[in-house]
Design an enzyme around this catalytic site. Structure first.
Site, PDB file in Angstrom:
ATOM      1  N   ASP A 100     -20.548  30.243   4.847  1.00 34.75           N
ATOM      2  CA  ASP A 100     -21.881  30.476   5.384  1.00 34.75           C
ATOM      3  C   ASP A 100     -22.688  31.122   4.251  1.00 34.75           C
ATOM      4  OD1 ASP A 100     -23.998  31.010   7.279  1.00 34.75           O
ATOM      5  OD2 ASP A 100     -23.273  33.072   7.348  1.00 34.75           O
ATOM      6  N   ASP A 102     -26.282  33.105   4.699  1.00 39.99           N
ATOM      7  CA  ASP A 102     -26.991  34.336   5.049  1.00 39.99           C
ATOM      8  C   ASP A 102     -26.033  35.375   5.631  1.00 39.99           C
ATOM      9  OD1 ASP A 102     -30.334  33.293   5.845  1.00 39.99           O
ATOM     10  OD2 ASP A 102     -28.835  32.248   4.662  1.00 39.99           O
ATOM     11  N   ARG A 145     -37.834  30.186  16.065  1.00 39.88           N
ATOM     12  CA  ARG A 145     -38.141  30.999  14.883  1.00 39.88           C
ATOM     13  C   ARG A 145     -38.954  30.197  13.867  1.00 39.88           C
ATOM     14  NH1 ARG A 145     -32.382  32.867  13.180  1.00 39.88           N
ATOM     15  NH2 ARG A 145     -31.777  31.067  14.439  1.00 39.88           N
ATOM     16  N   LYS A 233     -21.535  22.450  11.133  1.00 43.59           N
ATOM     17  CA  LYS A 233     -20.738  23.141  10.109  1.00 43.59           C
ATOM     18  C   LYS A 233     -19.271  22.727  10.195  1.00 43.59           C
ATOM     19  CE  LYS A 233     -23.386  27.411   9.395  1.00 43.59           C
ATOM     20  NZ  LYS A 233     -23.248  28.859   9.210  1.00 43.59           N
TER      21      LYS A 233
END
Length: 308
Positions: A100, A102, A145, A233
């Protein structure tokens, strides 16, 4: 995790006699036999990384999930990392490591930084936190977002990319993974713009993330499909492994958020790194206090054999 031989890796800034006594008690609690013990890292080592690490190879008939849960609880009590994993080293050689981005490779959630620069930081950060804890659907929260970033100037992306704070240990980890011949990939629910920046800086073999759509120098609030979410993912990890000729047992995944759980479960070794409680509780392995280069010790490498 089933029954069978285990490897127990202990990482701490100082392995005191009290800590070692509690590790011994944990081993005794599950009627495990110590086949061998080796010190992988010593905090006093001249060119060391400020960490003590001891690896125990154990045999017995304990349920490995029960051992893992007890190790995690003791880790949290002592403020160290105690990581249990099946001992498969005699027949499995990991070859692919997927990360990943972030809050794993970098000490930031990029979408929150973009929002802060756009004047909507607090409302976006709250949604991000809930999504990473697993309280919200990732795709829906991601689109929500993104809608708040409409009109953000493209120049802000470059400024943030240059300021991204790297996670402790990531540079040492990447130097050694590359030297040792591992294939590395970023699988991120963040943005390709920033993943490409890290690829150039740290040398990842490939990156997969969300492509921001920019028109006339402004963020449109949309991204190209498919959105990289938890399912994507996990799918990408398997696709890369098959393409490279690796089995899933030869894969490692590292992440911190709820949208990493499927990737962590799919991999041969799934490491929750400084993760949310939900992720730490569900992942098979967890590192919470050490730097990202602690992954090297879970693979069994000795400090003196690593590039500082």
């Amino acid at each position: 995790m089933a029954r069978g031989d285990l490897i127990l890796t202990v990482l701490a800034s100082d392995l005191t006699a009290d800590i070692q006594a509690q590790i011994d008690a944990l081993i005794t609690q599950f009627n495990l036999n110590v086949k061998s013990t080796q010190r992988l890292a010593d905090v006093s080592f001249q060119s060391g990384d400020g960490i003590d690490c001891v690896e125990y190879c154990l045999s017995g008939d304990a349920d490995s999930k029960a051992v893992r849960d007890a190790a995690l609880l003791l880790s949290e009590t002592l403020g160290i990392d105690i990581v249990a994993q099946p001992d498969t080293r005699d027949h499995v050689q990991p070859r692919l490591v997927c990360f990943d981005m972030d809050s794993t490779l970098i000490k930031a959630e990029v979408i929150d930084e973009l929002a802060r620069r756009h004047g909507v930081g607090e409302e976006v950060a709250e949604v991000t936190e809930r999504a990473m804890r697993g309280e919200l659907d990732f795709k829906a929260s991601f689109r929500e977002r993104m809608s708040k970033l409409v009109g953000l100037d493209e120049s802000v992306l470059a400024e943030i990319a240059e300021e991204l704070p790297l996670m402790e240990g990531v540079e040492r980890l990447m130097v050694n993974l590359k030297r040792l011949g591992y294939r590395t990939a970023i699988l991120s629910g963040g943005f390709t713009y920033f993943a490409l920046h890290l690829q150039k800086k740290l040398g990842f073999d490939e990156i997969h993330a969300n492509e921001l759509i920019i028109e006339n120098g402004k963020v449109t609030g949309e991204v190209s499909e498919p959105i990289v979410d938890a399912e994507r993912k996990a799918e990408l990890l398997e696709v890369i492994a098959l393409r490279q000729g690796f089995s899933l047992d030869q894969t490692i995944a590292v992440g911190d958020g709820a949208n990493d759980l499927k990737m962590l479960a799919k991999a041969g070794m799934g490491i929750a790194f400084r993760a949310k409680p939900l992720v730490r509780a569900q992942a098979c392995q967890a590192i919470s206090t050490s730097g990202l280069d602690g992954v090297l010790y879970l693979l069994g490498y000795h400090q003196q054999d690593l590039t500082p």
